[in-house]
Design a protein around this motif. Structure first.
Motif, PDB file in Angstrom:
ATOM      1  N   ASP A  57      34.083  45.521  46.589  1.00 47.60           N
ATOM      2  CA  ASP A  57      34.002  45.543  45.130  1.00 47.60           C
ATOM      3  C   ASP A  57      33.631  46.951  44.659  1.00 47.60           C
ATOM      4  OD1 ASP A  57      33.709  44.723  42.471  1.00 47.60           O
ATOM      5  OD2 ASP A  57      31.598  44.196  42.767  1.00 47.60           O
ATOM      6  N   ASP A  77      36.117  50.177  42.743  1.00 49.66           N
ATOM      7  CA  ASP A  77      35.923  50.890  41.477  1.00 49.66           C
ATOM      8  C   ASP A  77      35.809  52.387  41.730  1.00 49.66           C
ATOM      9  OD1 ASP A  77      35.779  48.306  40.292  1.00 49.66           O
ATOM     10  OD2 ASP A  77      34.370  49.039  38.772  1.00 49.66           O
ATOM     11  N   VAL A 110      42.042  45.346  39.022  1.00 49.81           N
ATOM     12  CA  VAL A 110      40.684  45.493  39.567  1.00 49.81           C
ATOM     13  C   VAL A 110      39.640  45.448  38.450  1.00 49.81           C
ATOM     14  CG1 VAL A 110      39.128  47.202  40.654  1.00 49.81           C
ATOM     15  CG2 VAL A 110      41.388  46.742  41.656  1.00 49.81           C
TER      16      VAL A 110
HETATM   17 MG    MG Z   1      34.664  44.671  40.617  1.00 50.40          MG
END
Ligand code: MG
Ligand code: NAI
Length: 334
Positions: free
Chosen positions: A227, A231, A258
């Motif tokens: 995760d 980013d 995303v």
């Molecule tokens: Mg995320």
């Protein structure tokens, strides 16, 4: 006729999915391919119940969806619908291609794919209150899920003829959990003698990605690290407006950008729909509509090549709708 579930989502979700929907339809039409019958289903704050049965039934029937981001309340409130869907259907691979498609801060080529384990880890969301001053969160790691995501990453590398997979972990500290993850991926790697396995500790990986992103081809990691690194990686190639994704298992596929619902810019025609459109390109590939996928991808790249035709997050002047029109025009002239 294809039957596909469309989940517009919250915040900028309806804007970016509307853009992607129009362009997917145009790309199919250009190649005289079958049309799509979209089954539009709301979830989250826009729905009567947070995760309605009609949406689940639609997904179970169609097995394929395009999804906008859905807002998750911070602290108290319902558990992320995104996470619920991934867990409920065992959509174990979150596949996120990170590719440099506009000139940016890096001279070199950036082109790698993140395989994020999508069903467990700290995202299991199992927390308990030991006392008001002591909260415990469980990080769940299973051999089965770790091997499964490892195999997805190696299969992908094998299919594309790539020679390196990077596994990202923190097994020096989380000796049991991340130790099992690393051990499982290492075991899978033995079945692919032509592909090297490189193991990198997650904090170092954050630095390596910023310093030398072109070194990577395929990255496989646990849910939370995936995760965060996704980013970060979006930031390497121009931001969250550009990076698409797919949540996959062996018979269902949910395509979504995303990024999140971006409440700060929602409803103002400011969202960059590229990430959602490129998720649409992945959806077309999944359908086997390779020519339509290729045309749509090319139309996006051609449009982005003219800096004045970009959205504001990329220094341009166009709104979501005008940018979508520009891609449509480019698609027409291909
Ligand atoms: Mg995320
Ligand atoms: P976010 O990704 O929504 O936004 C972060 C920053 O990037 C904001 O400044 C936003 O304006 C910008 N941004 C994001 N997408 C953009 C786009 N397409 N075009 C231009 N700018 C864009 O992350 P944030 O603010 O942390 O989360 C907002 C909500 O989204 C939260 O409720 C979160 O839980 C949810 N979320 C949902 C996801 C999903 O549905 N899969 C994924 C990530 C977050």
């Amino acid at each position: 006729m294809y039957q596909i579930t469309l989940i517009p989502g919250d915040g900028i979700g309806p804007e970016v999915t509307a853009s992607a929907k129009a362009l997917i339809e145009a790309a199919l039409e250009k190649h005289q391919s079958p049309k799509i019958a979209w089954d539009i289903q709301n979830a989250g704050q826009t729905a009567e119940t947070i995760l309605p049965d009609v949406l689940l039934n639609s997904l179970e029937k169609n097995k394929i969806a395009l999804k906008g981001p859905i807002t998750t309340p911070i602290g108290k409130g319902f558990k992320s619908i995104n996470v619920q869907l991934r867990q409920k259907y065992g959509l174990y691979a979150n596949v996120r291609p990170v590719k440099k498609i506009i000139e940016g801060r890096y001279d070199e080529n950036i082109d790698f794919v993140i395989f994020r384990e999508n069903t467990e880890g700290l995202y299991a969301g199992v927390e308990r209150v030991d006392s008001p001053d002591r909260i415990i969160a469980e990080k769940i790691t299973t051999r089965q899920a770790s091997e499964r995501i490892g195999r997805a990453a190696f299969d992908y590398a094998h299919k594309l003829g790539l020679n390196k997979v990077t596994v990202v972990h923190k097994a020096n500290i989380l000796k049991q959990c991340d130790g099992l993850f690393l051990e499982s991926v290492t075991k899978v790697s033995k079945d692919y003698p032509d592909i090297d396995l490189e193991a990198v500790i997650v904090d170092n990986m954050a630095m390596q990605l910023v310093m030398t992103p072109s070194k990577y081809q395929v990255i496989v990691t646990t849910n939370l690290y995936g995760d965060i690194l996704s980013d970060l990686s979006a930031g390497l190639v121009g931001g969250l407006g550009l990076v698409p994704g797919a949540n996959l298992n062996d018979d269902m596929a949910v395509f979504e950008p995303v990024h999140g619902s971006a409440p700060d810019i929602a409803g103002q025609d400011l969202a960059n729909p590229t990430a959602c459109i490129l998720s649409g390109v992945m959806l077309l590939e999944h359908l086997g509509e390779i020519e339509a996928a290729h045309s749509l991808y090319q139309a996006v790249v051609d449009t982005l090549n003219t800096p004045s035709k970009r959205t504001k997050d990329l220094g341009g002047t166009l709104g979501t709708k005008a940018y979508t029109e520009a891609i449509l025009e480019s698609l027409g002239s291909l």
